[in-house]
Design a protein around this motif. Structure first.
Motif, PDB file in Angstrom:
ATOM      1  N   GLY A   1      -3.008 -11.143  -0.899  1.00  0.00           N
ATOM      2  CA  GLY A   1      -3.491 -10.514  -2.115  1.00  0.00           C
ATOM      3  C   GLY A   1      -3.156 -11.296  -3.365  1.00  0.00           C
ATOM      4  O   GLY A   1      -3.582 -10.937  -4.470  1.00  0.00           O
TER       5      GLY A   1
ATOM      6  N   ASP B   1      -3.787  -3.519   5.099  1.00  0.00           N
ATOM      7  CA  ASP B   1      -3.575  -3.322   3.668  1.00  0.00           C
ATOM      8  C   ASP B   1      -2.668  -2.112   3.480  1.00  0.00           C
ATOM      9  O   ASP B   1      -2.777  -1.130   4.185  1.00  0.00           O
ATOM     10  CB  ASP B   1      -4.907  -3.104   2.948  1.00  0.00           C
TER      11      ASP B   1
ATOM     12  N   ASN C   1      -1.966  -0.699   0.264  1.00  0.00           N
ATOM     13  CA  ASN C   1      -2.130  -0.082  -1.051  1.00  0.00           C
ATOM     14  C   ASN C   1      -0.937  -0.399  -1.953  1.00  0.00           C
ATOM     15  O   ASN C   1      -0.533   0.413  -2.782  1.00  0.00           O
ATOM     16  CB  ASN C   1      -2.309   1.432  -0.938  1.00  0.00           C
TER      17      ASN C   1
ATOM     18  N   SER D   1      -8.001   0.803  -0.895  1.00  0.00           N
ATOM     19  CA  SER D   1      -7.292  -0.392  -1.358  1.00  0.00           C
ATOM     20  C   SER D   1      -7.715  -1.543  -0.467  1.00  0.00           C
ATOM     21  O   SER D   1      -8.193  -1.334   0.654  1.00  0.00           O
ATOM     22  CB  SER D   1      -5.775  -0.187  -1.309  1.00  0.00           C
ATOM     23  N   TYR D   2      -7.534  -2.769  -0.962  1.00  0.00           N
ATOM     24  CA  TYR D   2      -8.051  -3.899  -0.188  1.00  0.00           C
ATOM     25  C   TYR D   2      -7.288  -5.178  -0.510  1.00  0.00           C
ATOM     26  O   TYR D   2      -6.643  -5.317  -1.555  1.00  0.00           O
ATOM     27  CB  TYR D   2      -9.539  -4.106  -0.457  1.00  0.00           C
ATOM     28  N   THR D   3      -7.366  -6.097   0.422  1.00  0.00           N
ATOM     29  CA  THR D   3      -6.835  -7.449   0.288  1.00  0.00           C
ATOM     30  C   THR D   3      -7.927  -8.414   0.711  1.00  0.00           C
ATOM     31  O   THR D   3      -8.645  -8.148   1.678  1.00  0.00           O
ATOM     32  CB  THR D   3      -5.586  -7.640   1.165  1.00  0.00           C
ATOM     33  N   THR D   4      -8.050  -9.503  -0.017  1.00  0.00           N
ATOM     34  CA  THR D   4      -9.120 -10.462   0.281  1.00  0.00           C
ATOM     35  C   THR D   4      -8.575 -11.878   0.421  1.00  0.00           C
ATOM     36  O   THR D   4      -7.512 -12.218  -0.111  1.00  0.00           O
ATOM     37  CB  THR D   4     -10.182 -10.467  -0.838  1.00  0.00           C
TER      38      THR D   4
ATOM     39  N   SER E   1      -6.743 -15.387  -2.991  1.00  0.00           N
ATOM     40  CA  SER E   1      -6.458 -14.113  -2.338  1.00  0.00           C
ATOM     41  C   SER E   1      -6.211 -13.083  -3.425  1.00  0.00           C
ATOM     42  O   SER E   1      -5.390 -13.297  -4.315  1.00  0.00           O
ATOM     43  CB  SER E   1      -5.244 -14.230  -1.428  1.00  0.00           C
ATOM     44  N   ASN E   2      -6.938 -11.996  -3.351  1.00  0.00           N
ATOM     45  CA  ASN E   2      -6.796 -10.936  -4.341  1.00  0.00           C
ATOM     46  C   ASN E   2      -6.577  -9.599  -3.660  1.00  0.00           C
ATOM     47  O   ASN E   2      -6.739  -9.477  -2.447  1.00  0.00           O
ATOM     48  CB  ASN E   2      -8.045 -10.855  -5.224  1.00  0.00           C
ATOM     49  N   ARG E   3      -6.240  -8.607  -4.444  1.00  0.00           N
ATOM     50  CA  ARG E   3      -6.036  -7.280  -3.893  1.00  0.00           C
ATOM     51  C   ARG E   3      -6.374  -6.233  -4.936  1.00  0.00           C
ATOM     52  O   ARG E   3      -6.430  -6.522  -6.132  1.00  0.00           O
ATOM     53  CB  ARG E   3      -4.591  -7.107  -3.423  1.00  0.00           C
ATOM     54  N   GLY E   4      -6.596  -5.012  -4.461  1.00  0.00           N
ATOM     55  CA  GLY E   4      -6.836  -3.891  -5.359  1.00  0.00           C
ATOM     56  C   GLY E   4      -6.255  -2.636  -4.747  1.00  0.00           C
ATOM     57  O   GLY E   4      -6.222  -2.483  -3.514  1.00  0.00           O
ATOM     58  N   SER E   5      -5.792  -1.736  -5.588  1.00  0.00           N
ATOM     59  CA  SER E   5      -5.172  -0.504  -5.109  1.00  0.00           C
ATOM     60  C   SER E   5      -5.839   0.711  -5.732  1.00  0.00           C
ATOM     61  O   SER E   5      -6.407   0.626  -6.819  1.00  0.00           O
ATOM     62  CB  SER E   5      -3.678  -0.487  -5.466  1.00  0.00           C
TER      63      SER E   5
END
Lengths: 189, 169
Positions: free
Chosen positions: A86, A140, A142, B61-64, B77-81
């Motif tokens: 991430g 994931d 969160n 939520s995700y991870t890329t 690499s990114n992420r969101g919650s």
């Protein structure tokens, strides 16, 4: 429909053999299990695919790794990865290893969260080739805890043997597989 | 009569018009995994999204992990919650002759015990390739999947989406 037409239809019906078969499925029960094994894998398919949703019983840390051995071999593997958490993509490799790595999964430290993976073993029964594996994995969280954002990526692996794969053993690196973990093995013709 | 198939088509569509979203509804709970195969064009260069069971609450939520660069030199690499939609990686808009592709796996989708983790991989012809994982924090079985543009632009007519079911032993 007249009986004659019915007979004609049945004789001319194209019977297509399935190309993607379910070989076996294991779902972990209460109390967890340290090892999941698929044995006596028939050599009648072209490729194998292993699909899983898994969680580790490692209660103190929110991540663990799924490891694999083929035919009970405990040495000589090599593996490569590319992954992202991430924030920071990374890659690496290991040779002369005791296991192949399939991917990172969540643990019981984060309730209800399971990691997933899809593993391909091509030409698994071919006795003229060493065996190469490829996995796509991900989990994931969160952002909970903040230090564990989740992880996804790919592993490739080499099992340097021309012996046909007849067994697959799966373990967690640090703990056991938790209840509701599921591994499903498929054969592709 | 052929034997039951392990890998079956649940539903498929070719869009007849430009839409902001497309839904697979009434998904039977009789399979083990779902595989969504997408071949599409869209009007804007942005990532796509999806929701489960028409749920737009902040449970995603995700991870890329991806390359987003025309010369292929940068990996990110990114992420969101706590998002209101899941994540499908595919940045390009592109033409009908150069569509985006994406394959998403919804594993153990019909169980009512665990949260749902969706893993996908995709790319577009000129800018991006990568993989992503989305967590949907609900134990509900998945019976509906909505594919969306994350509120930007539309999915172009002619795009195809096919949902497959995989049945384990």
């Amino acid at each position: 429909m007249s009986p004659i037409l019915g007979i004609w239809a049945s004789q001319n019906y194209v019977r297509v053999s399935p190309s993607y078969d379910s070989i076996a499925t294991t779902t972990v029960g209460g109390g967890g299990t340290s090892t999941v094994t698929f044995s006596s894998i028939p050599g009648t398919y072209k490729h194998l695919q292993l699909r899983y949703t898994a969680q580790s019983t490692r209660g103190s840390i929110s991540a663990d790794n799924v490891l694999m051995q083929l035919n009970g071999a405990g040495s000589g593997y090599s593996r490569h990865f590319v992954w992202g958490d991430g924030a920071n993509p990374a890659s690496g490799a290991t040779t002369s290893a005791t296991h192949l790595w399939l991917g990172t999964i969540a643990s019981t430290a984060t309730a209800n969260i399971f990691g997933v993976g899809i593993v391909d073993i091509l030409d698994y029964a071919n006795t003229n080739k060493n065996k190469t594996t490829r996995s796509l994995f991900g989990e994931d969280l969160n952002g909970t805890p903040a230090s564990s954002n989740g992880l996804l990526g790919m592993w490739s692996g080499l099992y340097p043997s021309t012996t046909a794969v007849t067994s697959i053993s799966l373990t967690c690196q640090s703990a056991s597989f938790a209840q509701y973990t599921q591994f499903a093995l498929y054969g592709i013709k | 009569m052929p034997a039951g198939s392990t890998y079956s088509t649940v539903a498929t569509t070719t869009l007849g018009s430009n839409v902001a979203s497309y839904a697979f509804t009434s998904i039977p709970g009789t399979y083990t995994d779902l595989v969504l195969v997408c071949n599409f064009v869209k009007s804007a260069s942005n990532s796509m999204g999806f929701t489960i069971n028409n749920d737009t609450s902040a449970l995603y939520s995700y991870t890329t992990l991806y390359n987003l660069n025309t010369n292929g030199t940068t990996v990110s690499s990114n992420r969101g919650s706590n998002d209101t939609t899941g994540y499908f990686l595919s940045y390009g808009a592109h033409s009908t002759t150069d569509p985006n592709i994406y394959i998403a796996n919804f594993q153990n989708y019909s169980n009512t015990t665990t949260f749902k983790t969706v893993i996908g991989k995709g790319g577009d012809p000129s800018r991006s390739v990568g993989t992503d994982v989305t967590l949907y924090r609900s134990t509900s079985a998945i019976s509906r999947i909505d594919i969306n543009t994350r509120g930007i632009g539309t999915i172009t007519a002619g795009s195809t989406f096919t949902l497959y079911g995989i049945l384990a032993a």
